[in-house]
Design a protein around this motif. Structure first.
Motif, mmCIF file in Angstrom:
data_model
loop_
_atom_site.group_PDB
_atom_site.id
_atom_site.type_symbol
_atom_site.label_atom_id
_atom_site.label_comp_id
_atom_site.label_asym_id
_atom_site.label_seq_id
_atom_site.Cartn_x
_atom_site.Cartn_y
_atom_site.Cartn_z
ATOM 1 N N HIS A 260 0.800 -1.224 0.000
ATOM 2 C CA HIS A 260 0.000 0.000 0.000
ATOM 3 C C HIS A 260 0.830 1.271 0.000
ATOM 4 O O HIS A 260 0.511 2.238 -0.691
ATOM 5 C CB HIS A 260 -0.928 -0.009 1.225
ATOM 6 N N ASP A 261 1.895 1.295 0.757
ATOM 7 C CA ASP A 261 2.664 2.523 0.964
ATOM 8 C C ASP A 261 3.862 2.586 0.015
ATOM 9 O O ASP A 261 4.763 1.747 0.092
ATOM 10 C CB ASP A 261 3.151 2.583 2.417
ATOM 11 N N PRO A 262 3.927 3.579 -0.887
ATOM 12 C CA PRO A 262 5.041 3.642 -1.844
ATOM 13 C C PRO A 262 6.391 3.895 -1.210
ATOM 14 O O PRO A 262 7.428 3.640 -1.835
ATOM 15 C CB PRO A 262 4.634 4.805 -2.775
ATOM 16 N N THR A 263 6.432 4.397 0.045
ATOM 17 C CA THR A 263 7.731 4.596 0.692
ATOM 18 C C THR A 263 8.402 3.268 1.031
ATOM 19 O O THR A 263 9.588 3.246 1.377
ATOM 20 C CB THR A 263 7.590 5.431 1.979
ATOM 21 N N HIS A 264 7.665 2.183 0.915
ATOM 22 C CA HIS A 264 8.227 0.854 1.155
ATOM 23 C C HIS A 264 9.162 0.438 0.022
ATOM 24 O O HIS A 264 9.986 -0.467 0.190
ATOM 25 C CB HIS A 264 7.070 -0.150 1.288
ATOM 26 N N LEU A 276 8.150 -5.560 -9.970
ATOM 27 C CA LEU A 276 7.222 -4.433 -10.034
ATOM 28 C C LEU A 276 6.438 -4.368 -8.737
ATOM 29 O O LEU A 276 6.009 -5.394 -8.205
ATOM 30 C CB LEU A 276 6.244 -4.597 -11.206
ATOM 31 N N MET A 277 6.270 -3.157 -8.209
ATOM 32 C CA MET A 277 5.450 -2.953 -7.018
ATOM 33 C C MET A 277 4.334 -1.988 -7.351
ATOM 34 O O MET A 277 4.559 -0.906 -7.902
ATOM 35 C CB MET A 277 6.301 -2.391 -5.876
ATOM 36 N N LEU A 278 3.104 -2.364 -7.011
ATOM 37 C CA LEU A 278 1.950 -1.492 -7.164
ATOM 38 C C LEU A 278 1.562 -0.976 -5.786
ATOM 39 O O LEU A 278 1.404 -1.753 -4.850
ATOM 40 C CB LEU A 278 0.778 -2.244 -7.797
ATOM 41 N N ALA A 279 1.411 0.343 -5.666
ATOM 42 C CA ALA A 279 1.142 0.962 -4.373
ATOM 43 C C ALA A 279 -0.060 1.893 -4.468
ATOM 44 O O ALA A 279 -0.556 2.201 -5.550
ATOM 45 C CB ALA A 279 2.375 1.733 -3.892
ATOM 46 N N GLY A 280 -0.511 2.344 -3.307
ATOM 47 C CA GLY A 280 -1.617 3.294 -3.241
ATOM 48 C C GLY A 280 -1.214 4.464 -2.378
ATOM 49 O O GLY A 280 -0.174 5.070 -2.578
ATOM 50 N N LEU A 281 -2.056 4.790 -1.373
ATOM 51 C CA LEU A 281 -1.819 5.766 -0.308
ATOM 52 C C LEU A 281 -1.903 7.208 -0.746
ATOM 53 O O LEU A 281 -2.791 7.936 -0.324
ATOM 54 C CB LEU A 281 -0.478 5.519 0.392
#
Length: 338
Positions: A260-264, A276-281
Motif C-alpha cells: 500500500h505505501d510507496p515509501t516501502h 514491479l510494485m503497485l502501491a496506493g496511499l
C-alpha cells in the motif's frame, strides 16, 4: 495493468477531531484556509503596491475578486471531477517477464475510502463497470477500502462483488483498514472490526493477501503475486507487514508486489528481486511528483497519477498497463508491427 484510484478529502481531520463524518468538516476547514490565503495574498499585494505609491484601499478592494476561487475549485472538484473516470495506457517491458504473459492485463484499484461513497453508489457502479469492460486477467486492490469502520461497506458490497477477472480479485490492507482512525472504546473492539473487514472482503470473493503470495500459472511459466500488510517508512503510518514472510515460496519468473505505501519501495528495491510494485496511499499530485523524483532510479514502482484543483480535491484515474517481455518486443519490432 489498469489502475483505478478514487480518493476523497483528507481523512486525517477525522482523527484530529475525533469525528466519523469528516467530509463536510474537512472541506469546510480547508475552504476557510483557502479564503484566508486569498485575503492574505491580496493584503500583501496591496502593501507592496502601496510602497510603490498606489492607493492601498483601491488595490485591496479590487483584489478581493480572488476570494471565490476556493469555492469555485471546490464546487468543480466535488460535483464534477471526482465523478469522472478516464483510462490512460502505459506499456511495461521486462526481460524477466515470460513470453506467455505478453499482453497480460491487470486492473489495480486503490484507496476507495468507501466512507466517501455514501449516497454515491452509482459512481462506484460506474467504476466497477469500467473495470469489467477492460476484461482483465487479474484485479488487485492495494488497500484503504475503508476510512474508519467496516460498516462503510453497507449497501456497496453487492457492487464491489461484481468485479470479475479470469485469475480472480486479490487485495491487501492499507493503513486505514486497521481501524486506527476511529476512536474505538477498546483495542479489542478495533481488532474485531479488522476481522469483520477481512470476512466481508472474503464474502465479496476477494482473496486477501496478508504477508503471502499466490502463483499465477501460464503453461509452464509462473507469475508470483505477492501481498504484504502495510509497511511504511513514515512513523505516523501503521507498519505491521513482513515482506520476507510474504515472499516465501514465490518462485515465479516475474514477481509482482502489492504494497500500500510507496515509501516501502526503497527497501524492496535494495533487498529483493521484486520486478514491479503497485502501491496506493498518496493522492496528491505534489507528493507523487516528489516521490517519483526520489525513486526516479527505480522505475518499477507505480502508483497512479491524480488530478487536483486544490490539494483537498483529489481524484485519480484508471491507467492501462500492458506487459511485454523484451524478447517479444524485439520480435514485433523486427516484423515492423510496433
Amino acid at each position: 495493468i489498469y489502475t483505478l484510484s478514487l480518493h476523497d478529502a483528507l481523512p486525517i481531520f477525522g482523527r484530529m477531531l475525533g469525528l466519523q463524518s469528516i467530509s463536510f468538516i474537512a472541506n469546510a476547514i480547508i475552504l476557510f484556509w483557502g479564503v484566508l490565503a486569498m485575503v492574505t495574498l491580496d493584503l500583501l499585494v496591496a502593501c507592496v503596491m502601496a510602497i510603490c505609491r498606489f492607493p492601498f484601499r483601491k488595490v485591496f478592494l479590487k483584489g478581493l475578486w480572488v476570494i471565490p476561487i476556493p469555492f469555485l475549485g471546490w464546487s468543480y472538484g466535488h460535483f464534477v471531477e471526482r465523478n469522472q473516470i478516464r483510462v490512460e495506457r502505459v506499456v511495461i517491458e521486462s526481460r524477466t517477464l515470460p513470453s506467455s504473459f505478453n499482453g497480460y492485463r491487470v486492473v489495480q484499484i486503490s484507496d476507495l475510502h468507501l466512507h466517501s461513497f455514501k449516497n454515491r453508489g452509482s459512481v462506484l457502479q460506474k467504476a466497477v463497470d469500467s473495470v469489467n469492460a477492460l476484461r482483465p486477467d487479474l484485479i488487485v486492490f492495494t488497500g484503504d477500502l475503508i476510512t474508519f469502520k467496516p460498516d462503510e461497506l453497507d449497501g456497496l458490497e453487492g457492487i464491489l462483488s461484481q468485479l470479475h477477472a479470469k485469475d480472480g480479485v486479490f487485495s491487501i490492507f492499507g493503513n486505514h483498514d486497521y481501524g486506527t482512525y476511529y476512536p474505538w472504546k477498546s483495542q479489542r473492539e478495533r481488532l474485531e472490526a479488522v476481522e469483520a473487514l477481512k470476512r466481508r472482503e472474503q464474502a465479496m470473493q476477494w482473496r486477501l493477501l496478508l504477508d503471502e503470495q499466490h502463483p499465477i500459472p501460464r503453461g509452464t511459466d509462473t507469475l508470483s503475486l505477492i501481498g504484504v500488510e502495510n509497511i511504511s517508512a513514515l512513523r505516523h503510518f501503521t507498519s505491521v507487514g513482513n515482506l520476507q514472510k510474504a515472499m516465501t515460496g514465490a518462485t515465479g519468473a516475474f514477481k509482482l508486489l502489492l504494497s500500500h505505501d510507496p515509501t516501502h519501495w526503497e527497501a524492496v528495491c535494495n533487498d529483493t528481486d521484486i520486478d514491479l510494485m503497485l502501491a496506493g496511499l498518496f493522492g496528491s499530485p505534489l507528493i507523487e511528483e516528489l516521490l517519483f523524483f526520489i525513486y526516479a532510479g527505480f522505475i518499477a514502482l507505480y502508483f497512479g497519477p491524480s488530478f487536483s484543483v486544490f490539494p483537498f480535491l483529489l481524484v485519480s484515474f484508471p491507467n492501462e498497463f500492458i506487459f511485454r517481455s523484451e524478447e517479444h518486443t524485439s520480435e514485433l519490432q523486427s516484423l515492423g508491427r510496433i
